[in-house]
Motif scaffolding. Structure first.
Motif, mmCIF file in Angstrom:
data_model
loop_
_atom_site.group_PDB
_atom_site.id
_atom_site.type_symbol
_atom_site.label_atom_id
_atom_site.label_comp_id
_atom_site.label_asym_id
_atom_site.label_seq_id
_atom_site.Cartn_x
_atom_site.Cartn_y
_atom_site.Cartn_z
ATOM 1 N N CYS A 78 24.657 -0.522 27.983
ATOM 2 C CA CYS A 78 25.208 -1.379 26.935
ATOM 3 C C CYS A 78 26.742 -1.415 26.988
ATOM 4 O O CYS A 78 27.407 -0.380 26.893
ATOM 5 N N SER A 79 27.294 -2.613 27.101
ATOM 6 C CA SER A 79 28.760 -2.757 27.173
ATOM 7 C C SER A 79 29.400 -2.501 25.811
ATOM 8 O O SER A 79 30.530 -2.011 25.749
ATOM 9 N N LEU A 80 28.695 -2.825 24.726
ATOM 10 C CA LEU A 80 29.248 -2.563 23.391
ATOM 11 C C LEU A 80 29.383 -1.064 23.132
ATOM 12 O O LEU A 80 30.361 -0.618 22.539
ATOM 13 N N GLN A 81 28.393 -0.300 23.576
ATOM 14 C CA GLN A 81 28.475 1.146 23.374
ATOM 15 C C GLN A 81 29.569 1.759 24.237
ATOM 16 O O GLN A 81 30.157 2.767 23.863
ATOM 17 N N LYS A 82 29.860 1.157 25.363
ATOM 18 C CA LYS A 82 30.953 1.653 26.197
ATOM 19 C C LYS A 82 32.299 1.349 25.569
ATOM 20 O O LYS A 82 33.226 2.147 25.667
ATOM 21 N N LYS A 83 32.421 0.197 24.888
ATOM 22 C CA LYS A 83 33.675 -0.195 24.245
ATOM 23 C C LYS A 83 33.881 0.510 22.916
ATOM 24 O O LYS A 83 34.908 1.126 22.659
ATOM 25 N N ILE A 84 32.891 0.409 22.019
ATOM 26 C CA ILE A 84 33.035 0.844 20.629
ATOM 27 C C ILE A 84 32.669 2.318 20.441
ATOM 28 O O ILE A 84 33.348 3.062 19.755
ATOM 29 N N GLY A 85 31.574 2.717 21.021
ATOM 30 C CA GLY A 85 31.080 4.077 20.830
ATOM 31 C C GLY A 85 29.570 4.048 20.731
ATOM 32 O O GLY A 85 28.937 3.001 20.845
ATOM 33 N N VAL A 86 28.973 5.176 20.511
ATOM 34 C CA VAL A 86 27.514 5.277 20.473
ATOM 35 C C VAL A 86 26.984 4.788 19.131
ATOM 36 O O VAL A 86 27.443 5.213 18.073
ATOM 37 N N ALA A 87 26.009 3.898 19.189
ATOM 38 C CA ALA A 87 25.348 3.407 17.975
ATOM 39 C C ALA A 87 24.256 4.389 17.576
ATOM 40 O O ALA A 87 23.771 5.169 18.399
ATOM 41 N N GLY A 88 23.848 4.328 16.341
ATOM 42 C CA GLY A 88 22.794 5.207 15.865
ATOM 43 C C GLY A 88 21.439 4.817 16.445
ATOM 44 O O GLY A 88 21.246 3.722 16.944
ATOM 45 N N ARG A 89 20.500 5.753 16.385
ATOM 46 C CA ARG A 89 19.136 5.500 16.868
ATOM 47 C C ARG A 89 18.143 5.817 15.763
ATOM 48 O O ARG A 89 18.367 6.684 14.929
#
Length: 128
Positions: A66-77
């Motif tokens: 995921c490119s968003l997780q690489k930019k922003i940070g880890v999303a919750g699961r």
């Protein structure tokens, strides 16, 4: 002496080895072809091509890439291991990019299953 024929078709994930679908044919029909087995595996959320990848492996791979997780940070699961997605500042609703992602909890698997089905393909072309 009678001859008895039994055909077994099993589809396994190439990543984790999990059995996805299986068919047993003990009649004269000859069993299920590879194309039909691939169709039913896609209905379960798998990819079928050079490699067969199950739904859970697809989700985990998508989260890693995921490119968003690489930019922003880890999303919750959530409890199933699916991504909760990123939302706007004052909104709990995931952004559109996350809604379309297969790893997000808000992804509609039933709609995807219908889209990939034979009936869904006919409807898309305008035939009823």
């Amino acid at each position: 002496m009678a001859i008895f024929r039994e055909v077994r078709t099993k589809v396994y994930c190439d990543i984790c080895g999990e059995q996805i679908v299986a068919f047993l044919s003990a009649d004269r029909s000859g069993g299920v072809s590879r194309e039909w087995a691939a169709y039913f595996a896609r209905q379960e959320g798998c990819t079928t091509g050079k490699k067969i990848i199950c739904k859970s492996c697809r989700i985990s791979r998508r989260i890693e890439k995921c490119s968003l997780q690489k930019k922003i940070g880890v999303a919750g699961r959530d409890g199933n291991g699916a991504c909760m997605g990123f939302s706007k500042e004052f909104d709990d609703e995931p952004i559109e990019q996350c809604k379309r992602c297969i790893a997000c909890t808000s992804f509609d698997w039933e709609e995807e299953k219908q889209r990939l089905s034979i009936e869904g393909r006919k409807r898309k072309r305008g035939r009823e």
